[in-house]
Design an enzyme around this catalytic site. Sequence first.
Site: not given
Length: 373
Positions: A205-206
Amino acid sequence: MKLKVIYPVFLAILLCCACTEKKQQEKVVAPWGEISDSIPTDDDFDLTEIQSSGEMILLTLSGPEYYYDYHGRHLGTQYLLAEKFAARVGVRLRVEVCRDSAEMADRLQRGEGDIMASTEVGKLVASPEKDELEDELREWYQPSILEEVRKQEAYLLSNRSVKRRVFSPMLDRKSGIISHYDQLFIQYCQPIRWDWRLMAAQAYQESTFDPKATSWAGAKGLMQIMPGTADHLGLPRDQMYDPEKSIAAAAKLLGELERAFSDIQDRRERTNFVLASYNGGSHHIRDAMALCRRDGRNDHQWSNVSEYVLKLAKPEFYNDPLVKYGYMRGSETADYVQKINQRWESYRGVKTPRQGFSQQPRKARRENGKYQL
C-alpha cells in the site's frame, strides 16, 4: 480603525492591523539571562521590519481552504498563497492556528500576527497603516497565482505526485512468494508480534514494493518513512532507500504505536488504530476517538471511530472544542486501513517459508518502456 478593500480574490489574506497604542518591548529569557527583544512591536513594524526579522506570522484557521497538516507537509489554499508571498519578500512563514475568526481578529489587533487568512470570500482587506506591506502585496498578486496554487495542491494530493514503479502484489503466487522482502518482513515482525503478511500488505500500500519510491512530501523507501520520522527512529537519511533499513524502522514505529494504543485490549482492533495512525497521525486518531466517546459509542472499535475519522473533514467536527489537531483528510486514512486489511486477507493463505529460505530478487526486464519482474 477603518480597513479598506483592495481587490477581489477567491481566498484572501488580511494584512496586519496596527495596534493603536505602542507596546512595551517584551523581555526574552535566554540561557544566560533576561534580555530585551530587539524586534520592535509597535506601529512601525512594516515590511522592512518583517524582512529584517526574517519571519512573517500568518494567523489562520484549520481547514482544507485554510491550513492543515498532511503527512508532515503543510497544505491549505490560503496557506500556500501566504507561503508564496513570504517567499516573494524573502522571509520564512510561521503559522499560528486560531480557534475561530474572532480570535484571529483579536490577535491581529494585538499585533500577534503580520497577515491573516480572511473568512470573507472574494475580498482582500488591508490595514492602511502598513503601506509597504500593502503595496508589495498589491504588486505581487495576480489572479493567475490563485489558479497556480489550486493546481499545485491538487497535484500534491494525487497519486501522480508519488514517484514509484508499480510491481505486482504477488511476486510468485504459485510458489507462495509475496515479495522479494518476505524474509525481512518475517524477521522484523517477530519482535512486535505482527503477522508478516500484514506488514507485506502495508508495504504494498505504501510503495507497491518499490524500494526507491519517493513522495512529494519527502517520504522515501519501501515503507515511505518521512525524514523527520527517520531521525526519530534512528534511520540515517542516506539509508532511507535501503529495504532492510526501511522495514526495520517501520517495525520500530509500529511497535511504538502498539504501545501508544495499549489501552485498546483487542489485538485485531488495535491493529486498525495502529495502521490508521501510521498513515494519518495518532493525534488525529485520538481526536476521532474523543468525538466517538462523546457520543456514547465504543471508541475502542475501529468501525465506530473510522466514522469520526471521516467526519474530521467537516467544519462542525474539526472545529469542535474536543478536537485538538483540527482538519484531516480522513477518507484517505479510512481507505488506507480498509485496503491493507483486504490485501492481508488475500495474503493470509500464503504459508510462512521455512527459516533460511532465500528469495533472491530476479532482475527486472524492460518491455514497452515498463519494468516487469
